[in-house]
Design a protein around this motif. Structure first.
Motif, PDB file in Angstrom:
ATOM      1  N   LEU A 291       0.831  -1.198   0.000  1.00 25.79           N
ATOM      2  CA  LEU A 291       0.000   0.000   0.000  1.00 25.79           C
ATOM      3  C   LEU A 291       0.868   1.252   0.000  1.00 25.79           C
ATOM      4  CD1 LEU A 291      -2.331  -1.304   2.832  1.00 25.79           C
ATOM      5  CD2 LEU A 291      -3.008  -1.110   0.438  1.00 25.79           C
ATOM      6  N   PHE A 292       0.240   2.396  -0.296  1.00 25.82           N
ATOM      7  CA  PHE A 292       0.914   3.693  -0.246  1.00 25.82           C
ATOM      8  C   PHE A 292       0.315   4.528   0.881  1.00 25.82           C
ATOM      9  CE2 PHE A 292       1.216   2.639  -4.864  1.00 25.82           C
ATOM     10  CZ  PHE A 292       2.590   2.458  -4.907  1.00 25.82           C
ATOM     11  N   VAL A 293       1.181   5.250   1.610  1.00 27.27           N
ATOM     12  CA  VAL A 293       0.724   6.166   2.655  1.00 27.27           C
ATOM     13  C   VAL A 293       1.522   7.460   2.561  1.00 27.27           C
ATOM     14  CG1 VAL A 293       0.016   4.335   4.246  1.00 27.27           C
ATOM     15  CG2 VAL A 293       2.353   5.228   4.350  1.00 27.27           C
ATOM     16  N   GLU A 294       0.916   8.546   3.028  1.00 30.57           N
ATOM     17  CA  GLU A 294       1.609   9.821   3.148  1.00 30.57           C
ATOM     18  C   GLU A 294       2.080   9.957   4.592  1.00 30.57           C
ATOM     19  OE1 GLU A 294       2.539  11.995   1.045  1.00 30.57           O
ATOM     20  OE2 GLU A 294       1.340  11.680  -0.783  1.00 30.57           O
ATOM     21  N   HIS A 295       3.410   9.856   4.813  1.00 28.68           N
ATOM     22  CA  HIS A 295       3.975   9.903   6.154  1.00 28.68           C
ATOM     23  C   HIS A 295       4.351  11.336   6.502  1.00 28.68           C
ATOM     24  CE1 HIS A 295       6.816   9.077   9.481  1.00 28.68           C
ATOM     25  NE2 HIS A 295       6.052   8.006   9.678  1.00 28.68           N
ATOM     26  N   HIS A 296       4.153  11.713   7.761  1.00 25.92           N
ATOM     27  CA  HIS A 296       4.399  13.091   8.172  1.00 25.92           C
ATOM     28  C   HIS A 296       5.877  13.474   8.109  1.00 25.92           C
ATOM     29  CE1 HIS A 296       5.831  11.512  12.056  1.00 25.92           C
ATOM     30  NE2 HIS A 296       4.811  10.682  11.971  1.00 25.92           N
ATOM     31  N   SER A 297       6.781  12.473   8.158  1.00 22.38           N
ATOM     32  CA  SER A 297       8.216  12.775   8.116  1.00 22.38           C
ATOM     33  C   SER A 297       8.867  12.394   6.792  1.00 22.38           C
ATOM     34  CB  SER A 297       8.940  12.039   9.257  1.00 22.38           C
ATOM     35  OG  SER A 297       8.498  12.472  10.515  1.00 22.38           O
ATOM     36  N   TYR A 298       8.442  11.287   6.210  1.00 25.54           N
ATOM     37  CA  TYR A 298       9.122  10.757   5.024  1.00 25.54           C
ATOM     38  C   TYR A 298       8.416  11.083   3.715  1.00 25.54           C
ATOM     39  CZ  TYR A 298      10.836   7.911   8.914  1.00 25.54           C
ATOM     40  OH  TYR A 298      11.335   7.491  10.114  1.00 25.54           O
ATOM     41  N   GLY A 299       7.197  11.597   3.791  1.00 27.59           N
ATOM     42  CA  GLY A 299       6.451  11.836   2.568  1.00 27.59           C
ATOM     43  C   GLY A 299       5.811  10.557   2.052  1.00 27.59           C
ATOM     44  N   LEU A 300       5.737  10.387   0.741  1.00 32.16           N
ATOM     45  CA  LEU A 300       5.096   9.212   0.153  1.00 32.16           C
ATOM     46  C   LEU A 300       5.914   7.958   0.444  1.00 32.16           C
ATOM     47  CD1 LEU A 300       2.782   8.113  -1.588  1.00 32.16           C
ATOM     48  CD2 LEU A 300       4.234   8.482  -3.587  1.00 32.16           C
ATOM     49  N   CYS A 301       5.261   6.948   1.019  1.00 34.26           N
ATOM     50  CA  CYS A 301       5.943   5.701   1.412  1.00 34.26           C
ATOM     51  C   CYS A 301       5.154   4.490   0.929  1.00 34.26           C
ATOM     52  CB  CYS A 301       6.100   5.622   2.932  1.00 34.26           C
ATOM     53  SG  CYS A 301       7.230   6.827   3.639  1.00 34.26           S
TER      54      CYS A 301
END
Length: 557
Positions: A291-301
């Protein structure tokens, strides 16, 4: 002479030091209680106690008959013929030599054969007179059989091949909440010590066991009882340093079944210009980008399984750090489909066993640095008649017994359909064969049963996203695949709600346009255009105020 040897041992015995036969013999002489003193050439031992290292203070005494020919042999004969003894693997030799190099060397030799994954010495539950080596293979070949025959040992071969039996017997009857809670308590009280005590116990689950005959006074609606299902890779074969399972735990009867949990990690071979959910990824091993998530520190993960992207050393390090590590090593590149096609950098790994009330985790988070995804589509299926599905919304949904039909797209087996089973039933699974080069245990995963005669998932699908359809007929994610049971194709899924909770993220990446944001953008553009019109109007007004002579002079210039 009673022809027996008394071995003091713990049921979860672990040897901390390898001992050769001479060391064993010398130690046994120190503890020997009864011995006939006759000639120096022929000492006859009636009874001896072998002291071995153990991990617990509680000991059990295991008395096993030894063939007379072994008890009458002299020490000199044992020394000269130990390596050539044609009865090396008889039970007498097992008791006298299980602390020595004999079994270790034999197992090491077997593990060098191509396609062999695991081996352990055992005896049959109904026959303690000889040792049988249980050999697990990826593919059974003539070469393996020949090599095993050449060793002159008793053996059985277990093929690590996933099968789909189509119907799971413990899904026929839905148990009551009281029965499920009773099983949950039983698993909570016994799972850990059972896993510690029995090395090749792979899966512990509560089940509704169908009775062969209805008990007195029963009706057609009551022809089962709650039981504790214990899954082992080789039913009927007990490792030589263990005791059999009890017939019940906390009053719950035991049913022994064939099954072994295997993480789904394997080869990757397809390249994608823009990475997609369900495509193949690689670092330590190979699996599926879930899956894809938008992480608050790393951005798109991207999210996948830890056992796909971690090495064995990193896995141990993660355990030592309470199940969570943040990686800062330069060797953290993630590839798609394989090296050198880099797509990102491994950032965090979470491996938690879980409990009876909380699902365990085996997940990895990697930052995507190139070949960014453009949509929520999956890779092109290998089979042309597979449905064309996509997951644009990023929506997640809690698992519901009334919405049990599910779907997945994995890098190995593409798009498949399945059915959620035994929701709420307790479970604990362990990778006893160490297919991923290290063993991990994970509790309370969601189980999926294959449908339509096809496996729901197979080796290579670790990390693959699993979906159900919401009320609008659109896909909603319920979790990612962590592994499966080889005997019947049942697949284990980590709930997405638990994953997002651990990551501190509220939702998955959505590829659907945000109409609110679009409306705001349109309004911003409209405001800027109105401002431009105002400025332009003021300029025109200033031009109109210029005198005709000034205009003429301007034109002449």
């Amino acid at each position: 002479m009673d022809g027996s040897v008394c071995l003091s041992q713990d049921s979860s015995l672990e040897f901390t030091k390898k001992m050769n036969p001479r060391e064993i013999h010398s130690r046994s002489l120190l503890k020997q209680k009864k011995i006939h003193k006759s000639s120096k050439q022929s000492s006859k031992i009636e009874k001896q106690t072998i002291m071995v290292p153990h991990t617990k203070k509680i000991k059990r005494s295991l008395r096993i008959p030894i063939p007379a020919k072994h008890t009458k042999r002299t020490n000199e004969e044992n020394k000269n013929e130990s390596m050539q003894d044609d009865k090396l693997f008889s039970l007498g030799s097992r008791i006298l030599g299980e602390c020595s190099r004999k079994y270790n060397d034999t197992c090491k030799s077997i593990l060098t054969f191509d396609h062999v994954r695991d081996v352990f010495p055992a005896h049959k539950s109904n026959d303690t007179s000889s040792v049988v080596f249980v050999v697990t293979v990826e593919n059974e070949t003539d070469a393996i059989i020949k090599n095993l025959d050449d060793l002159g040992i008793n053996y059985i071969i277990k093929n690590l091949k996933f099968s789909n039996v189509g119907k799971t017997i413990n899904n026929v009857i839905q148990m009551t909440e009281i029965e499920v809670e009773t099983l949950r308590t039983c698993v909570r009280n016994n799972a850990k010590k059972l896993m510690e005590k029995h090395r090749y116990l792979s899966i512990i689950e509560g089940c509704s066991y169908i009775l062969d005959k209805e008990p007195v006074g029963a009706t057609n609606a009551l022809n089962y009882e709650p039981r504790l299902a214990l899954y082992v890779h080789a039913k009927g074969y007990i490792p030589i340093d263990e005791e059999p399972f009890d017939t019940s735990y906390d009053g719950i009867k035991v049913v022994i079944r064939v099954g072994v949990f295997v993480p789904f990690a394997r080869k990757a071979d397809e390249f994608h210009e823009h990475v997609r959910m369900g495509c193949k990824i690689q670092r330590s091993l190979n699996g599926t980008l879930g899956l894809f998530v938008e992480h608050h520190s790393y951005g798109l993960c991207g999210v996948s399984c830890a056992h796909v992207l971690l090495s064995a050393e990193e896995m141990m390090h993660c355990r030592e750090r309470n199940g969570r590590i943040v990686l800062d090593s330069i060797d953290c590149d993630v590839y798609q489909p394989e090296h050198p096609h880099k797509i990102g950098i491994l950032r965090e790994d979470i491996t938690k066993e879980g409990s009876d009330s909380e699902s365990g985790l085996d997940i990895a988070l990697f930052q995507i640095s190139t070949r960014f995804p453009q949509d929520g589509k999956f890779p092109q299926p290998r089979i042309s008649n597979m449905p064309d599905k996509s997951f644009e919304s990023g929506r997640t949904i809690a698992i519901n017994v009334h919405n049990d039909k599910c779907y997945k797209f994995g890098s190995c087996s593409d798009f498949t359909e399945g059915k959620l089973i035994n929701l709420g039933h307790p479970s604990c699974v362990r990778d006893v064969l160490q297919v991923a080069e290290y063993t991990f245990t994970i509790c309370n995963q969601v189980r999926v049963q294959s449908q339509s005669g096809h496996l729901f998932a197979n080796i290579g699908d670790s990390g693959a996203p699993v979906f159900v359809k919401d009320g609008d007929g659109q896909l909603a994610c319920i979790g990612i695949i962590v592994g499966g049971r080889a005997s019947d194709g049942v697949v284990y899924v980590t709930p997405i709600t638990r994953i997002l909770q651990e990551l501190g993220i509220s939702k998955l990446k959505s590829f659907v346009p945000n109409f609110v944001e679009m409306a705001n953008d349109v309004q911003t553009i409209k405001n800027r255009m109105e401002h431009f019109d105002t400025v332009l109007q003021k300029i025109n007004e200033k031009l109109d105020s210029i005198t005709p002579s000034a205009k003429a002079q301007s034109y002449e210039r």
